[in-house]
Design a protein around this motif. Sequence first.
Motif, mmCIF file in Angstrom:
data_model
loop_
_atom_site.group_PDB
_atom_site.id
_atom_site.type_symbol
_atom_site.label_atom_id
_atom_site.label_comp_id
_atom_site.label_asym_id
_atom_site.label_seq_id
_atom_site.Cartn_x
_atom_site.Cartn_y
_atom_site.Cartn_z
ATOM 1 N N PRO A 194 0.804 -1.231 0.000
ATOM 2 C CA PRO A 194 0.000 0.000 0.000
ATOM 3 C C PRO A 194 0.829 1.269 0.000
ATOM 4 N N THR A 195 2.022 1.218 0.585
ATOM 5 C CA THR A 195 2.879 2.400 0.654
ATOM 6 C C THR A 195 3.464 2.782 -0.706
ATOM 7 N N GLU A 196 3.385 1.916 -1.699
ATOM 8 C CA GLU A 196 3.836 2.228 -3.058
ATOM 9 C C GLU A 196 2.696 2.976 -3.741
ATOM 10 N N GLN A 197 2.809 4.309 -3.804
ATOM 11 C CA GLN A 197 1.679 5.133 -4.243
ATOM 12 C C GLN A 197 2.005 6.039 -5.422
ATOM 13 N N GLY A 198 3.085 5.759 -6.122
ATOM 14 C CA GLY A 198 3.480 6.615 -7.226
ATOM 15 C C GLY A 198 4.370 7.747 -6.751
ATOM 16 N N HIS A 199 4.780 8.603 -7.671
ATOM 17 C CA HIS A 199 5.688 9.695 -7.324
ATOM 18 C C HIS A 199 5.480 10.862 -8.278
ATOM 19 N N GLY A 200 6.004 12.008 -7.891
ATOM 20 C CA GLY A 200 5.893 13.201 -8.734
ATOM 21 C C GLY A 200 4.444 13.514 -9.042
ATOM 22 N N ALA A 201 4.174 13.751 -10.324
ATOM 23 C CA ALA A 201 2.806 14.069 -10.727
ATOM 24 C C ALA A 201 1.837 12.925 -10.450
ATOM 25 N N GLY A 202 2.374 11.705 -10.326
ATOM 26 C CA GLY A 202 1.531 10.540 -10.082
ATOM 27 C C GLY A 202 1.406 10.159 -8.621
ATOM 28 N N GLU A 203 1.901 10.973 -7.723
ATOM 29 C CA GLU A 203 1.818 10.660 -6.290
ATOM 30 C C GLU A 203 0.357 10.433 -5.894
ATOM 31 N N GLY A 204 0.079 9.288 -5.302
ATOM 32 C CA GLY A 204 -1.261 8.952 -4.846
ATOM 33 C C GLY A 204 -2.117 8.249 -5.876
ATOM 34 N N LEU A 205 -1.644 8.155 -7.116
ATOM 35 C CA LEU A 205 -2.449 7.561 -8.180
ATOM 36 C C LEU A 205 -2.081 6.105 -8.455
ATOM 37 N N THR A 206 -1.307 5.514 -7.579
ATOM 38 C CA THR A 206 -1.116 4.063 -7.540
ATOM 39 C C THR A 206 -1.747 3.586 -6.238
#
Length: 341
Positions: A194-206
Motif C-alpha cells: 500500500p505504501t507504493e503510491q506513485g511519485h511526482g505528478a503521479g503521487e497517490g495515483l497508484t
Amino acid sequence: MARPLFRHDSSLRHDTGSHPERAGRIVAVERELAARDWCGFDVRESPEATLEQLLAVHPRPHVERIRALAATGGGRIDADTIVSAGSWEAALHAAGGAVAVVDALLGGEATRAASLHRPPGHHCETAEPMGFCLFNNVAVAARHATRVHGLRRVLVFDWDVHHGNGTAEIFAGSDEVLFVSIHEFPLYPGSGRPTEQGHGAGEGLTVNLPVPGGTGDPTWLGMTEDVVLPIARAWAPELILVSAGYDAHADDPLAGCEVTDDGFRRMAGAVHRLASELDVPLGLVLEGGYDVDALARSVAATLEAWSAEPGEAPAPGGPDPVVDRARAFFAERWPGVAPAV
C-alpha cells in the motif's frame, strides 16, 4: 450498440510448450464463449499494434529485442518468460487488440469491449519483459487513450492475483492514469505494498490493495465495492480498463486465493455498474488465469455480466479485517473511502 470482442489466431502460435501460460488457455476460453454465443459480443480479428503505439510505452531496444529473438526462432528471456518464432506476431496482436478496444470505446461505437489474447502484459515494465509478458498491453492501450484520444483520466483496475508491477512502474509518475490493483501478497513479483503510491505528478495515483492467500469472494468483493469504487468515483475517469486476470480463482495452480466463478461475475458487475453510473466506457484486457476451465468460465461470467443491465449495489457485507485495513489506510487521501466503524 456493438460490444466488440477482439481475438486473433496468432495467440495460438506463441509457443510456450507445457508452460502454464500456454495456447490451451485461449482454446478453452473461445470454446466456452462460443458455446454461450460469445455472451452477446461481436467477435472481430484484432489488428497488429503499430511501432508508434509500442514506442509510446516501450523504448526501441525493448521492442527490437522481442522482434529479433522471435526472428531467430525464439528463446528464454528469463526462467518464466518465453519467446518463440510466433511470439512477435502474437505480441503485436495482443497489444493491438487492447488498442482496438480503446478505439472502439472512444470512437463512439461501443460502451463495452474486450481483448482476449496472449501473451499477457501487466508484468512487463517500460524496458523489461518479465512474468510471461512481452509488451504491456493495457499500458499501450491506456497511453493510446491519452495521447491519441486526448483523455486526461484513465482508470486501470487490475484484478489479476499477481501485482501488475509493469503497469504500476510505467504510470508511477503520471497524473493521467490511476492504477488500482487487488492482488495476493506476498506473491510474485513481490511488489504491491500500500505504501507504493506513485511519485511526482503521479503521487497517490497508484493504489495497491494486497490480500493474503486464502481470501475469497467476500474480501475481493469488499475491496471492489468499499475501496475501488469510491476511489474511482472520486477520480472520475473518462475510461475504465480492467486488467483481467483470473488466477485468483480457487482452482488456479499458481496462487492461493479462493475466488469463485460467481465472485468474478459479481466483481465484473460492480465495475459495469460503476461505468454506467459514471457514463464512461469499459474495456477488458486479458491477463492471467492458469486453470483453463476456471479461466474460461470466469471470462464468460465477466462478459455475461457486462451484457446484462447493471444491477443494484449489494447490501453491505459483514466486517472484513483485510478490507477494513485498506479502508483505514486510504481514507485520508481518498475521502470517499469511509473507514470502518
